[in-house]
Design a protein around this motif. Structure first.
Motif, short mmCIF file in Angstrom:
data_model
loop_
_atom_site.label_atom_id
_atom_site.label_comp_id
_atom_site.label_asym_id
_atom_site.label_seq_id
_atom_site.Cartn_x
_atom_site.Cartn_y
_atom_site.Cartn_z
N GLU A 167 -2.86 2.28 -17.14
CA GLU A 167 -2.20 3.19 -16.18
C GLU A 167 -3.21 4.14 -15.55
N ALA A 168 -4.12 4.64 -16.35
CA ALA A 168 -5.12 5.58 -15.83
C ALA A 168 -6.12 4.90 -14.89
N GLY A 169 -6.38 3.60 -15.11
CA GLY A 169 -7.36 2.88 -14.31
C GLY A 169 -6.83 2.28 -13.03
N LEU A 170 -5.51 2.17 -12.90
CA LEU A 170 -4.95 1.49 -11.73
C LEU A 170 -5.28 2.15 -10.40
N PRO A 171 -5.24 3.49 -10.28
CA PRO A 171 -5.59 4.09 -8.97
C PRO A 171 -6.99 3.70 -8.50
N ALA A 172 -7.95 3.65 -9.41
CA ALA A 172 -9.31 3.26 -9.02
C ALA A 172 -9.36 1.81 -8.59
N ALA A 173 -8.62 0.93 -9.29
CA ALA A 173 -8.60 -0.49 -8.91
C ALA A 173 -7.98 -0.66 -7.52
N ILE A 174 -6.92 0.06 -7.24
CA ILE A 174 -6.28 -0.03 -5.92
C ILE A 174 -7.22 0.48 -4.84
N ALA A 175 -7.89 1.58 -5.11
CA ALA A 175 -8.82 2.15 -4.12
C ALA A 175 -9.97 1.21 -3.83
N ASP A 176 -10.32 0.36 -4.79
CA ASP A 176 -11.44 -0.58 -4.65
C ASP A 176 -11.05 -1.84 -3.89
N ALA A 177 -9.77 -2.04 -3.61
CA ALA A 177 -9.29 -3.33 -3.11
C ALA A 177 -9.86 -3.66 -1.73
N ARG A 178 -10.50 -4.85 -1.66
CA ARG A 178 -11.09 -5.36 -0.43
C ARG A 178 -10.88 -6.88 -0.38
N THR B 112 -8.27 -5.61 -13.09
CA THR B 112 -8.30 -6.20 -11.75
C THR B 112 -6.90 -6.21 -11.16
N VAL B 113 -6.81 -5.86 -9.89
CA VAL B 113 -5.53 -5.98 -9.17
C VAL B 113 -5.75 -6.89 -7.96
N MET B 114 -4.74 -7.70 -7.68
CA MET B 114 -4.72 -8.52 -6.47
C MET B 114 -3.49 -8.09 -5.68
N LEU B 115 -3.71 -7.65 -4.46
CA LEU B 115 -2.64 -7.13 -3.61
C LEU B 115 -2.36 -8.15 -2.52
N LEU B 116 -1.11 -8.58 -2.40
CA LEU B 116 -0.72 -9.66 -1.50
C LEU B 116 0.12 -9.11 -0.36
N ASP B 117 -0.17 -9.59 0.85
CA ASP B 117 0.65 -9.20 1.99
C ASP B 117 2.07 -9.73 1.82
N GLU B 118 2.99 -9.08 2.49
CA GLU B 118 4.38 -9.52 2.44
C GLU B 118 4.50 -10.95 2.95
N GLY B 119 5.32 -11.74 2.29
CA GLY B 119 5.55 -13.12 2.70
C GLY B 119 4.76 -14.16 1.95
N ALA B 120 3.89 -13.74 1.04
CA ALA B 120 3.11 -14.70 0.26
C ALA B 120 4.03 -15.49 -0.68
N SER B 121 3.64 -16.74 -0.93
CA SER B 121 4.39 -17.60 -1.85
C SER B 121 3.54 -17.87 -3.08
N ILE B 122 4.20 -18.03 -4.24
CA ILE B 122 3.51 -18.16 -5.52
C ILE B 122 4.02 -19.38 -6.26
N GLY B 123 3.09 -20.10 -6.88
CA GLY B 123 3.44 -21.14 -7.85
C GLY B 123 2.64 -20.91 -9.11
N GLY B 124 3.28 -20.98 -10.25
CA GLY B 124 2.57 -20.72 -11.50
C GLY B 124 2.93 -21.72 -12.58
#
Length: 409
Positions: free
Chosen positions: A132-143, A37-49
């Protein structure tokens, strides 16, 4: 089967502006399952962990801490299931860094702008080539609407995906909160849960994010236990994209801060309780409420003594009102000056014990009636003060042993 827990309805999970999610089948441990799973964040997001307090923490936990402490502007998250990348030494660190480098390269980011998370079997090399091989498919799936897919994609022994959403009014603007989590065993969080991701489009002062993540963990995931084990990979991430248009929340104790925290805590508690309801082999969901303590901390101490006890948990599984086990747990919880003659014990509305002994009106059949329920509240009154706290747990069944005996098969 989970206790009164259904899979989330994808249409009820609100997209969070500024977050896109993609899921792929990378064959990390088993073929034909969502595991990257990939989560893609717009520029300017803030994170707390906040992360596990287990000193044998996994490689991705170490890398996440480094990237957050360095102050990197996080733009992406990569999560794999099937392999924890824990107990893997320097090689595990190198593989976790490679996962960040691979995703960063595809997104034209710096590696430190990527946070890696892993869950699964410990002490096995992370199959980084498959990631590494699966990342392109995960990115393409991002919604934006793929929260339900992500909840499924981060599961290990979970039987049901875990996700929740809420909306609130903050500063005159409607804001959205959506989160996912995974976990069913090896659950006694010492900060968060196995993995949890909660996002909001609200604008928040970035300096508040770590404190906010800790408050959310303390009010939800740090109130659950299934088996008393703190994982090597526990992590809770709180994301704010600042896209809702509200004036930034600058104080958590302000009216806007309280409204935002209430929405976030509602989602976090739903996720935390879903983990208990889906506990490995669980048949009952148990609320342990301790009142009348001198501090909330000592109330939690007593609640966890009850919730961790194998004897108590197996009695609940058997619907056996062997209530001396609960009183014994209260007694060994570690409060040195506890006065047993001031303690009251209740099962739901049934008054079981008072003044250090059996309540004169208590009948065994009343206790057994409550113990047969799928949802039970244990309430202990210590008679020491005005503090109270609550922990959520489950019973311990034959299936728990079977699931964990067969986990690596």
């Amino acid at each position: 089967m989970p206790v009164h827990l259904n899979a989330p309805d994808p249409t009820q999970l609100h997209p969070v502006a500024g977050v896109r999610i993609g899921v792929a089948e990378a064959g990390i441990r088993k073929a034909g399952r969502k595991d990257l799973t990939v989560m893609l964040l717009d520029e300017g997001a803030s994170i707390g962990g906040v992360f596990t307090q287990n000193r044998f923490c996994a490689a991705p936990v170490q890398i996440c801490r480094q990237h957050l402490q360095a102050g990197a502007a996080v733009r992406a998250i990569v999560v794999n299931t099937g392999n924890a990348n824990a107990g893997t030494g320097d090689d595990g660190l190198a593989r976790a860094r490679r996962s960040c480098q691979a995703l960063a390269g595809l997104l034209q980011l710096r590696p430190e702008q990527v946070l890696p998370f892993s869950t699964g079997v410990i002490m096995e090399p992370l199959p980084i080539e498959r990631i590494e091989a699966g990342l392109p498919a995960a990115i393409a799936d991002a919604r934006p609407a793929h929260w339900a897919r992500a909840a499924e994609g981060i599961m290990t022994t979970d039987t049901v995906p875990k996700a929740a959403s809420a909306r609130a009014r903050v500063g005159g603007v409607d804001i959205t909160v959506t989160g996912i989590a995974k976990g069913a065993g090896m659950i006694r969080p010492n900060m968060a849960t196995m993995l949890g991701f909660v996002a909001t489009d609200a604008a928040i002062d970035p300096a508040l994010m770590t404190a906010l993540a800790r408050e959310l963990a303390d009010g939800s995931f740090n109130r659950i236990t299934i088996d008393g084990d703190t994982s090597t990979n526990d992590a809770l991430l709180v994301i704010a994209t600042h896209r809702a248009g509200n004036a930034p929340v600058t104080a958590l104790d302000s009216a806007d801060g309280q409204a935002l925290k209430a929405a976030l805590l509602s989602v976090a508690r739903q996720l935390a309780q879903a983990i208990v309801r889906d506990g490995e082999g669980a048949t009952k969901f148990i609320t342990v409420r301790v009142e009348g303590g001198q501090t909330a901390g000592e109330c939690r101490q007593v609640a966890y003594a009850i919730a961790h006890s194998p004897l108590v948990k197996t009695a609940f599984f058997a619907s056996d009102p062997n209530l001396g086990r609960i009183l014994a747990a209260v007694g060994y919880a570690g409060i040195a000056d506890l006065d047993q003659t001031r303690i009251d014990l209740y099962l739901d509305e049934v008054h079981v014990a008072t003044r250090g002994g059996r309540h004169p009106d208590y009948r065994e059949e009343d206790g057994q009636r409550v113990m047969k329920q799928q949802e039970i509240t244990v309430r202990v009154v210590l008679g020491r003060g005005g503090a109270a706290d609550t922990v959520w747990t489950c019973d311990l069944s034959h299936d728990y042993v079977s699931i964990n005996a067969d986990y690596r098969s």
